[in-house]
Enzyme design. Structure first.
Site, PDB file in Angstrom:
ATOM      1  N   GLU A  56       0.831  -1.209   0.000  1.00  0.00           N
ATOM      2  CA  GLU A  56       0.000   0.000   0.000  1.00  0.00           C
ATOM      3  C   GLU A  56       0.866   1.260   0.000  1.00  0.00           C
ATOM      4  OE1 GLU A  56      -4.034  -1.513   2.219  1.00  0.00           O
ATOM      5  OE2 GLU A  56      -2.378  -0.925   3.480  1.00  0.00           O
TER       6      GLU A  56
ATOM      7  N   CYS B  48       3.284   8.505   0.937  1.00  0.00           N
ATOM      8  CA  CYS B  48       3.868   7.647   1.978  1.00  0.00           C
ATOM      9  C   CYS B  48       4.069   6.270   1.331  1.00  0.00           C
ATOM     10  CB  CYS B  48       2.871   7.604   3.129  1.00  0.00           C
ATOM     11  SG  CYS B  48       3.296   6.455   4.418  1.00  0.00           S
TER      12      CYS B  48
ATOM     13  N   CYS C  88       6.442  -6.560   7.658  1.00  0.00           N
ATOM     14  CA  CYS C  88       7.548  -6.038   8.458  1.00  0.00           C
ATOM     15  C   CYS C  88       7.907  -7.074   9.512  1.00  0.00           C
ATOM     16  CB  CYS C  88       7.132  -4.727   9.132  1.00  0.00           C
ATOM     17  SG  CYS C  88       8.469  -3.959  10.064  1.00  0.00           S
TER      18      CYS C  88
ATOM     19  N   CYS D 211       6.525  -4.476  16.199  1.00  0.00           N
ATOM     20  CA  CYS D 211       6.108  -3.474  17.184  1.00  0.00           C
ATOM     21  C   CYS D 211       4.669  -3.802  17.587  1.00  0.00           C
ATOM     22  CB  CYS D 211       6.196  -2.074  16.591  1.00  0.00           C
ATOM     23  SG  CYS D 211       7.868  -1.695  16.031  1.00  0.00           S
TER      24      CYS D 211
ATOM     25  N   CYS E 278       1.445  -1.924  16.079  1.00  0.00           N
ATOM     26  CA  CYS E 278       1.365  -1.658  14.632  1.00  0.00           C
ATOM     27  C   CYS E 278       0.773  -2.843  13.870  1.00  0.00           C
ATOM     28  CB  CYS E 278       2.768  -1.352  14.127  1.00  0.00           C
ATOM     29  SG  CYS E 278       2.868  -1.173  12.335  1.00  0.00           S
TER      30      CYS E 278
ATOM     31  N   ASN F 174       8.680   6.490  20.608  1.00  0.00           N
ATOM     32  CA  ASN F 174       7.528   5.821  21.247  1.00  0.00           C
ATOM     33  C   ASN F 174       7.663   5.438  22.714  1.00  0.00           C
ATOM     34  OD1 ASN F 174       6.446   6.061  18.713  1.00  0.00           O
ATOM     35  ND2 ASN F 174       6.747   3.940  18.140  1.00  0.00           N
TER      36      ASN F 174
ATOM     37  N   CYS G 276      -1.297   6.048  10.053  1.00  0.00           N
ATOM     38  CA  CYS G 276      -0.071   5.393  10.525  1.00  0.00           C
ATOM     39  C   CYS G 276      -0.386   4.087  11.239  1.00  0.00           C
ATOM     40  CB  CYS G 276       0.636   6.267  11.555  1.00  0.00           C
ATOM     41  SG  CYS G 276       1.428   7.672  10.869  1.00  0.00           S
TER      42      CYS G 276
HETATM   43  N1  SAH Z   1       8.927   1.007  10.044  1.00  0.00           N
HETATM   44  C1  SAH Z   1       9.207   2.391  10.053  1.00  0.00           C
HETATM   45  C2  SAH Z   1       8.358   3.110   9.042  1.00  0.00           C
HETATM   46  C3  SAH Z   1       6.879   2.958   9.276  1.00  0.00           C
HETATM   47  S1  SAH Z   1       6.343   4.437   9.870  1.00  0.00           S
HETATM   48  C4  SAH Z   1       9.037   2.945  11.431  1.00  0.00           C
HETATM   49  O1  SAH Z   1       8.512   2.256  12.292  1.00  0.00           O
HETATM   50  O2  SAH Z   1       9.481   4.064  11.651  1.00  0.00           O
HETATM   51  C5  SAH Z   1       4.995   4.001  10.761  1.00  0.00           C
HETATM   52  C6  SAH Z   1       4.827   4.997  11.900  1.00  0.00           C
HETATM   53  O3  SAH Z   1       3.540   4.777  12.445  1.00  0.00           O
HETATM   54  C7  SAH Z   1       5.825   4.748  13.028  1.00  0.00           C
HETATM   55  O4  SAH Z   1       6.268   5.967  13.577  1.00  0.00           O
HETATM   56  C8  SAH Z   1       4.993   4.003  14.064  1.00  0.00           C
HETATM   57  O5  SAH Z   1       5.492   4.234  15.367  1.00  0.00           O
HETATM   58  C9  SAH Z   1       3.630   4.580  13.829  1.00  0.00           C
HETATM   59  N2  SAH Z   1       2.533   3.680  14.163  1.00  0.00           N
HETATM   60  C10 SAH Z   1       2.498   2.357  14.041  1.00  0.00           C
HETATM   61  N3  SAH Z   1       1.282   1.883  14.426  1.00  0.00           N
HETATM   62  C11 SAH Z   1       0.554   2.961  14.787  1.00  0.00           C
HETATM   63  C12 SAH Z   1      -0.783   3.143  15.240  1.00  0.00           C
HETATM   64  N4  SAH Z   1      -1.608   2.114  15.362  1.00  0.00           N
HETATM   65  N5  SAH Z   1      -1.198   4.384  15.510  1.00  0.00           N
HETATM   66  C13 SAH Z   1      -0.380   5.450  15.328  1.00  0.00           C
HETATM   67  N6  SAH Z   1       0.874   5.354  14.867  1.00  0.00           N
HETATM   68  C14 SAH Z   1       1.341   4.107  14.614  1.00  0.00           C
HETATM   69 FE1  SF4 Z   2       7.456  -2.297  11.313  1.00  0.00          FE
HETATM   70 FE2  SF4 Z   2       5.238  -1.120  12.174  1.00  0.00          FE
HETATM   71 FE3  SF4 Z   2       7.358  -1.327  13.781  1.00  0.00          FE
HETATM   72 FE4  SF4 Z   2       7.452   0.348  11.708  1.00  0.00          FE
HETATM   73  S1  SF4 Z   2       6.085   0.514  13.477  1.00  0.00           S
HETATM   74  S2  SF4 Z   2       9.034  -1.099  12.365  1.00  0.00           S
HETATM   75  S3  SF4 Z   2       6.220  -0.796  10.220  1.00  0.00           S
HETATM   76  S4  SF4 Z   2       6.153  -3.033  12.969  1.00  0.00           S
END
Ligand code: SAH
Ligand code: SF4
Length: 341
Positions: A92, A105, A112, A116, A119, A216, A333
């Site tokens: 996406e 984006c 991934c 995390c 996410c 975070n 995000c």
């Molecule tokens: N993997 C990279 C790039 C993805 S960016 C990274 O983690 O930086 C995705 C962003 O969305 C990250 O800053 C992550 O902390 C944030 N994110 C992930 N899940 C989220 C959620 N459910 N609500 C808000 N932000 C979220």
């Molecule tokens: Fe991967 Fe989501 Fe963590 Fe970014 S925030 S590193 S996309 S698991």
């Protein structure tokens, strides 16, 4: 012999291919123009070439392109594209209009591996890395779909951890800056914090794009729980890499901080965050958690978010609250999953 995908070749690769095909060097320049600026999807579409040349060339080569499987538009103007790859996987990309900017984006991996906990992309695990041309093609393909509008900014904040696919991401940066002509100042790579790769990203020969860190948490204990990468590269090593990252004049590192109710949103967290970042040229983006079906976390109340931001601002840290865009189409995000889970 399988046909050569011209889009998969770097500029040098294309030069060699043209040479080996016995064609004059100016054909490379023409091809680059047609693939990256005119967004040709087939050799037959290159009308500058004679019919005969197109036919001959098509015997040995082709131009791949992402298949648009779905396009959704949010009430707020955000658009989500589901693209199909040649091997049947999908990814996406999200287009975010904001004043005079049009930010795309993009994804760097299918899924991934970083796991995390908050996410949704992390829940689908890693299916595969994207190739440089699949990364850059998101810009070409979305650009084609939204004509005559023009994409102005790129963020690597879609599916995947860009620094876990380092070489292809760096090659994609060369194509995005050199061939798609998007300024490196308008490109941001976001990482969950693979410290040694942050230093490599700041190395010689890598286009010096903007850096964003998904922080975070303000203690190793909480970050270990939320982001397993922290067990390998704890806060001290992550912030050490950030301090050593060579910033261009006037540039700052962005720290993203997803606010999770009762987990990382206390006033002590805000104070610790300000202290951690006080010697770094940076800004903080506070992202209230975007909920999805089955998520174990909650978004804090607005008052908590405002208080958190005020503490940072009082301590002279630039901090914004990021309004979530595209929630109604699961484009915000952490909500990207490309229909996988
Ligand atoms: N993997 C990279 C790039 C993805 S960016 C990274 O983690 O930086 C995705 C962003 O969305 C990250 O800053 C992550 O902390 C944030 N994110 C992930 N899940 C989220 C959620 N459910 N609500 C808000 N932000 C979220
Ligand atoms: Fe991967 Fe989501 Fe963590 Fe970014 S925030 S590193 S996309 S698991």
């Amino acid at each position: 012999m399988p046909k050569t995908d011209l889009k998969a070749l770097s500029k040098q690769g294309l030069e060699s291919f043209i040479r080996e095909s016995g064609l004059p060097a100016f054909r490379t320049k023409q091809l680059l123009h047609w693939i990256y600026e005119k967004r040709a999807q087939s050799i037959d579409g290159i009308t500058e070439f004679s019919k005969e040349l197109r036919e001959n060339f098509s015997k040995a080569a082709y131009i791949s392109s992402l298949a648009i499987l779905k396009r959704l538009t949010s009430e707020d103007g955000t658009e989500k594209f589901l693209f199909g790859l040649e091997d049947g996987e999908s990814i996406e990309s999200v287009l975010i209009p904001d004043k005079d900017r049009l930010t795309l984006c993009i994804s760097s991996q299918v899924g991934c591996a970083m796991k995390c906990r908050f996410c949704l992309t992390g829940k689908m695990t890693l299916r595969r890395n994207l190739k440089a041309h699949e990364i850059a093609d998101q810009i070409i393909s979305a650009g084609r779909l939204i004509e005559p509008r023009k994409i102005t900014n790129i963020v690597f904040m879609g599916m995947g951890e860009p620094l876990a696919n380092f070489d292809e991401v760096v090659e994609s940066l060369r194509r995005i800056t050199g061939l798609l002509k998007i300024s490196k100042r308008r490109i941001t790579i976001s990482t969950s914090g693979i410290a040694p790769k942050i230093l490599e990203l700041g190395g010689i020969g890598v286009p010096r794009v903007n850096l964003a860190i998904s922080l975070n948490a303000t203690t190793d204990e909480v970050r270990d729980r939320l982001m397993p990468v922290n067990k390998k590269y704890p806060l001290s090593s992550l912030l050490g890499a950030c301090r050593r990252f060579p910033l261009e004049p006037g540039r700052r590192i962005t720290f993203e901080y997803v606010l999770l109710e009762g987990v990382n949103d206390t006033m002590d967290d805000a104070k610790r965050l300000a202290k951690m970042l006080r010697d770094l040229p940076c800004k903080v983006n506070l992202i209230p958690f975007n909920q999805y079906e089955g998520s174990e976390f909650r978004r804090p109340p607005d008052e908590t978010i405002a208080r958190f931001q005020n503490i940072l601002v009082d301590k002279h840290i630039t901090a914004f609250v990021r309004k979530s865009k595209g929630q109604d189409i699961l484009a915000a995000c952490g909500q990207l999953k490309a229909g996988y889970c």
